[in-house]
Design a protein around this motif. Structure first.
Motif, PDB file in Angstrom:
ATOM      1  N   TRP A 124     -31.647 -52.211 -68.186  1.00 30.50           N
ATOM      2  CA  TRP A 124     -32.198 -53.220 -68.721  1.00 30.50           C
ATOM      3  C   TRP A 124     -33.557 -53.416 -67.807  1.00 30.50           C
ATOM      4  O   TRP A 124     -34.652 -53.645 -68.557  1.00 30.50           O
ATOM      5  CB  TRP A 124     -31.203 -54.363 -68.397  1.00 30.50           C
ATOM      6  CG  TRP A 124     -31.749 -55.848 -68.654  1.00 30.50           C
ATOM      7  CD1 TRP A 124     -31.734 -56.402 -69.837  1.00 30.50           C
ATOM      8  CD2 TRP A 124     -32.633 -56.729 -67.908  1.00 30.50           C
ATOM      9  NE1 TRP A 124     -32.727 -57.836 -69.759  1.00 30.50           N
ATOM     10  CE2 TRP A 124     -32.938 -57.944 -68.454  1.00 30.50           C
ATOM     11  CE3 TRP A 124     -32.793 -56.546 -66.559  1.00 30.50           C
ATOM     12  CZ2 TRP A 124     -33.729 -58.772 -68.119  1.00 30.50           C
ATOM     13  CZ3 TRP A 124     -33.616 -57.805 -66.052  1.00 30.50           C
ATOM     14  CH2 TRP A 124     -34.011 -58.824 -66.678  1.00 30.50           C
ATOM     15  N   PHE A 190     -33.825 -63.366 -75.970  1.00 25.94           N
ATOM     16  CA  PHE A 190     -33.775 -62.425 -77.119  1.00 25.94           C
ATOM     17  C   PHE A 190     -34.749 -63.159 -78.344  1.00 25.94           C
ATOM     18  O   PHE A 190     -34.701 -63.117 -79.359  1.00 25.94           O
ATOM     19  CB  PHE A 190     -32.395 -62.532 -77.875  1.00 25.94           C
ATOM     20  CG  PHE A 190     -31.240 -61.994 -77.073  1.00 25.94           C
ATOM     21  CD1 PHE A 190     -31.587 -60.810 -76.065  1.00 25.94           C
ATOM     22  CD2 PHE A 190     -30.285 -62.685 -76.613  1.00 25.94           C
ATOM     23  CE1 PHE A 190     -30.560 -60.092 -75.072  1.00 25.94           C
ATOM     24  CE2 PHE A 190     -29.270 -61.985 -75.731  1.00 25.94           C
ATOM     25  CZ  PHE A 190     -29.428 -60.898 -74.950  1.00 25.94           C
ATOM     26  N   SER A 210     -35.630 -56.696 -77.959  1.00 25.77           N
ATOM     27  CA  SER A 210     -34.349 -57.638 -77.877  1.00 25.77           C
ATOM     28  C   SER A 210     -33.184 -56.926 -78.356  1.00 25.77           C
ATOM     29  O   SER A 210     -31.957 -57.321 -77.765  1.00 25.77           O
ATOM     30  CB  SER A 210     -34.845 -58.790 -78.960  1.00 25.77           C
ATOM     31  OG  SER A 210     -35.677 -59.609 -78.496  1.00 25.77           O
ATOM     32  N   SER A 213     -31.967 -54.945 -75.203  1.00 30.54           N
ATOM     33  CA  SER A 213     -31.385 -55.899 -74.368  1.00 30.54           C
ATOM     34  C   SER A 213     -30.244 -56.508 -74.771  1.00 30.54           C
ATOM     35  O   SER A 213     -29.159 -56.739 -73.919  1.00 30.54           O
ATOM     36  CB  SER A 213     -32.592 -56.981 -74.016  1.00 30.54           C
ATOM     37  OG  SER A 213     -32.156 -57.930 -73.085  1.00 30.54           O
ATOM     38  N   ALA A 214     -30.214 -56.771 -76.191  1.00 28.09           N
ATOM     39  CA  ALA A 214     -28.734 -57.365 -76.639  1.00 28.09           C
ATOM     40  C   ALA A 214     -27.675 -56.392 -76.244  1.00 28.09           C
ATOM     41  O   ALA A 214     -26.499 -56.646 -75.765  1.00 28.09           O
ATOM     42  CB  ALA A 214     -28.847 -57.936 -77.828  1.00 28.09           C
ATOM     43  N   THR A 216     -27.355 -53.988 -74.056  1.00 30.54           N
ATOM     44  CA  THR A 216     -27.330 -53.821 -72.766  1.00 30.54           C
ATOM     45  C   THR A 216     -26.540 -55.008 -72.141  1.00 30.54           C
ATOM     46  O   THR A 216     -25.496 -55.054 -71.478  1.00 30.54           O
ATOM     47  CB  THR A 216     -28.463 -53.819 -71.962  1.00 30.54           C
ATOM     48  OG1 THR A 216     -29.331 -52.583 -72.697  1.00 30.54           O
ATOM     49  CG2 THR A 216     -28.273 -53.314 -70.438  1.00 30.54           C
ATOM     50  N   VAL A 217     -27.101 -56.225 -72.400  1.00 30.84           N
ATOM     51  CA  VAL A 217     -26.598 -57.447 -71.636  1.00 30.84           C
ATOM     52  C   VAL A 217     -25.380 -57.866 -72.319  1.00 30.84           C
ATOM     53  O   VAL A 217     -24.344 -58.221 -71.781  1.00 30.84           O
ATOM     54  CB  VAL A 217     -27.536 -58.718 -72.096  1.00 30.84           C
ATOM     55  CG1 VAL A 217     -26.922 -60.099 -71.307  1.00 30.84           C
ATOM     56  CG2 VAL A 217     -28.763 -58.340 -71.089  1.00 30.84           C
ATOM     57  N   LEU A 218     -25.064 -57.964 -73.754  1.00 29.77           N
ATOM     58  CA  LEU A 218     -23.887 -58.538 -74.302  1.00 29.77           C
ATOM     59  C   LEU A 218     -22.848 -57.738 -74.269  1.00 29.77           C
ATOM     60  O   LEU A 218     -21.651 -57.911 -74.278  1.00 29.77           O
ATOM     61  CB  LEU A 218     -24.252 -58.965 -75.960  1.00 29.77           C
ATOM     62  CG  LEU A 218     -25.313 -59.891 -76.073  1.00 29.77           C
ATOM     63  CD1 LEU A 218     -25.479 -60.233 -77.577  1.00 29.77           C
ATOM     64  CD2 LEU A 218     -24.797 -61.118 -75.450  1.00 29.77           C
ATOM     65  N   LEU A 219     -22.925 -56.272 -74.272  1.00 31.62           N
ATOM     66  CA  LEU A 219     -21.915 -55.432 -74.266  1.00 31.62           C
ATOM     67  C   LEU A 219     -21.532 -54.719 -72.941  1.00 31.62           C
ATOM     68  O   LEU A 219     -20.446 -54.986 -72.395  1.00 31.62           O
ATOM     69  CB  LEU A 219     -22.208 -54.050 -75.382  1.00 31.62           C
ATOM     70  CG  LEU A 219     -22.118 -54.673 -76.683  1.00 31.62           C
ATOM     71  CD1 LEU A 219     -22.536 -53.227 -77.622  1.00 31.62           C
ATOM     72  CD2 LEU A 219     -20.911 -55.222 -77.131  1.00 31.62           C
ATOM     73  N   ALA A 222     -21.587 -57.716 -69.936  1.00 30.80           N
ATOM     74  CA  ALA A 222     -20.131 -58.405 -70.409  1.00 30.80           C
ATOM     75  C   ALA A 222     -18.799 -57.844 -69.734  1.00 30.80           C
ATOM     76  O   ALA A 222     -18.309 -58.213 -69.362  1.00 30.80           O
ATOM     77  CB  ALA A 222     -20.147 -59.016 -71.752  1.00 30.80           C
ATOM     78  N   ARG A 223     -18.912 -56.427 -70.135  1.00 32.44           N
ATOM     79  CA  ARG A 223     -17.894 -55.809 -69.937  1.00 32.44           C
ATOM     80  C   ARG A 223     -17.647 -55.622 -68.249  1.00 32.44           C
ATOM     81  O   ARG A 223     -16.425 -55.700 -67.767  1.00 32.44           O
ATOM     82  CB  ARG A 223     -17.884 -54.401 -70.444  1.00 32.44           C
ATOM     83  CG  ARG A 223     -16.924 -53.303 -69.866  1.00 32.44           C
ATOM     84  CD  ARG A 223     -15.471 -53.753 -70.335  1.00 32.44           C
ATOM     85  NE  ARG A 223     -14.262 -52.924 -69.817  1.00 32.44           N
ATOM     86  CZ  ARG A 223     -12.902 -53.191 -69.853  1.00 32.44           C
ATOM     87  NH1 ARG A 223     -12.704 -54.401 -69.889  1.00 32.44           N
ATOM     88  NH2 ARG A 223     -12.274 -52.040 -69.473  1.00 32.44           N
ATOM     89  N   ASN A 226     -16.209 -58.684 -66.944  1.00 29.71           N
ATOM     90  CA  ASN A 226     -14.877 -58.765 -67.210  1.00 29.71           C
ATOM     91  C   ASN A 226     -13.897 -58.008 -66.141  1.00 29.71           C
ATOM     92  O   ASN A 226     -13.032 -58.624 -65.990  1.00 29.71           O
ATOM     93  CB  ASN A 226     -14.731 -58.492 -68.628  1.00 29.71           C
ATOM     94  CG  ASN A 226     -13.347 -58.731 -69.117  1.00 29.71           C
ATOM     95  OD1 ASN A 226     -12.613 -59.717 -69.041  1.00 29.71           O
ATOM     96  ND2 ASN A 226     -12.595 -57.665 -69.495  1.00 29.71           N
TER      97      ASN A 226
END
Length: 229
Positions: A124, A190, A210, A213-214, A216-219, A222-223, A226
Motif C-alpha cells: 500500500w 478511494f 484506487s 488500494s481497494a 490491498t485494504v479491503l482484502l 481486513a484479513r 481478522n
C-alpha cells in the motif's frame, strides 16, 4: 516572490522525491529480511521477490538525487522519460507482488496477522508513493513546466488554493508533498478529496490507484485484522 523552476525542481527531487523512494526501499528490504528469517511464504515465490521493485528504485535515485546523473540525462533530454520509465517498472513490480499476495491469501498461505499486515502496508505504501510521484511528474507537464511563465493553461488537478488564492500562504505553489497528500487520501477514501482531477488521464491514474488500494485494504488488511482478533 519569483521561484526559479529549475532550482525548485532540483530541491524537490533531491530532498522530497529521493527520500520518498528511499523509504520505499527501506520498507521492502525490511520485509524481505523478515520474510527470510521467519520463513514467510509468498505464493510460490522466494523471499527475495520482495526485493524486485528495489532494482528500479535504486536506479531511480540517480536522476532524482545525484547531480552528475541528473545533468547528464538533462543534457540528452531523457531525464523525464527515464524517471517515468523507472517509476512505471516500480509500479508494475508492486502490482505483481500484490497479485502474488492475493494468490497466497486465497491458497491459505498467509496464517498470521502480523505477516499479512506487514506485507499489506508495504504494498500500500509503495502504491501511494508511486502514484504521488506520477501525479507530480504529469500535472501540467511536470514540476519545471508548471512553474514557468508560459505554463500550460489547462489544469490536470484543481487544488483549493487555485480556486481561492486568498487562502494560500504567500508564495504558495504546488510541491511534491501536495501530490503525495492527494495520493494518500485517494488511497484511503478511494475518491478525490480536496483536489479534483480534471483530465481523463488523471482520472484514469486515480482509478487505477484506487483499485489497487481497494484490493490491498479491503482484502488483505481486513484479513490481517481478522486474524489478529
Amino acid at each position: 516572490m519569483t521561484v526559479d523552476p529549475s532550482l525548485e525542481e532540483a530541491f524537490e527531487s533531491r530532498w522530497e522525491a529521493a527520500p520518498a523512494v528511499a523509504l520505499m526501499i527501506a520498507l521492502q528490504v525490511a520485509l524481505a529480511s523478515v520474510s527470510h528469517v521467519r520463513g514467510w511464504p509468498l505464493s510460490d515465490l522466494p523471499w527475495w521477490a520482495w526485493l524486485t521493485p528495489v532494482i528500479p528504485e535504486v536506479a531511480l535515485l540517480g536522476p532524482l538525487a545525484l547531480s552528475a546523473r541528473r545533468h547528464r540525462l538533462e543534457q540528452t533530454g531523457h531525464r523525464r522519460a527515464a524517471v517515468l520509465g523507472l517509476l512505471g517498472l516500480v509500479g508494475l513490480a508492486n502490482g505483481m507482488l500484490l497479485v502474488a499476495l492475493l494468490i497466497s491469501l486465497i491458497r491459505g498461505g498467509e496464517t498470521t496477522g502480523a505477516e499479512l499486515l506487514f506485507k499489506a502496508i508495504t504494498v500500500w505504501a509503495t502504491n501511494v508513493t508511486v502514484f504521488g510521484l506520477a501525479y507530480w511528474l504529469f500535472d501540467r507537464g511536470g514540476p519545471v513546466r508548471r512553474l514557468q511563465s508560459d505554463a500550460p493553461a489547462s489544469l490536470d488537478f484543481q487544488f483549493p488554493q487555485m480556486e481561492n488564492p486568498q487562502l494560500a500562504e504567500p508564495g504558495w505553489h504546488l510541491r511534491l508533498v501536495d501530490y503525495l497528500s492527494l495520493s494518500f487520501t485517494n488511497s484511503i477514501a478511494f475518491s478525490p478529496t480536496d483536489a479534483m482531477p480534471l483530465t481523463r488521464r488523471m482520472k484514469m491514474l486515480m482509478l487505477v490507484e484506487s483499485g489497487i488500494s481497494a484490493l490491498t485494504v479491503l482484502l488483505v488488511m481486513a484479513r490481517a485484522i481478522n486474524v489478529l482478533q
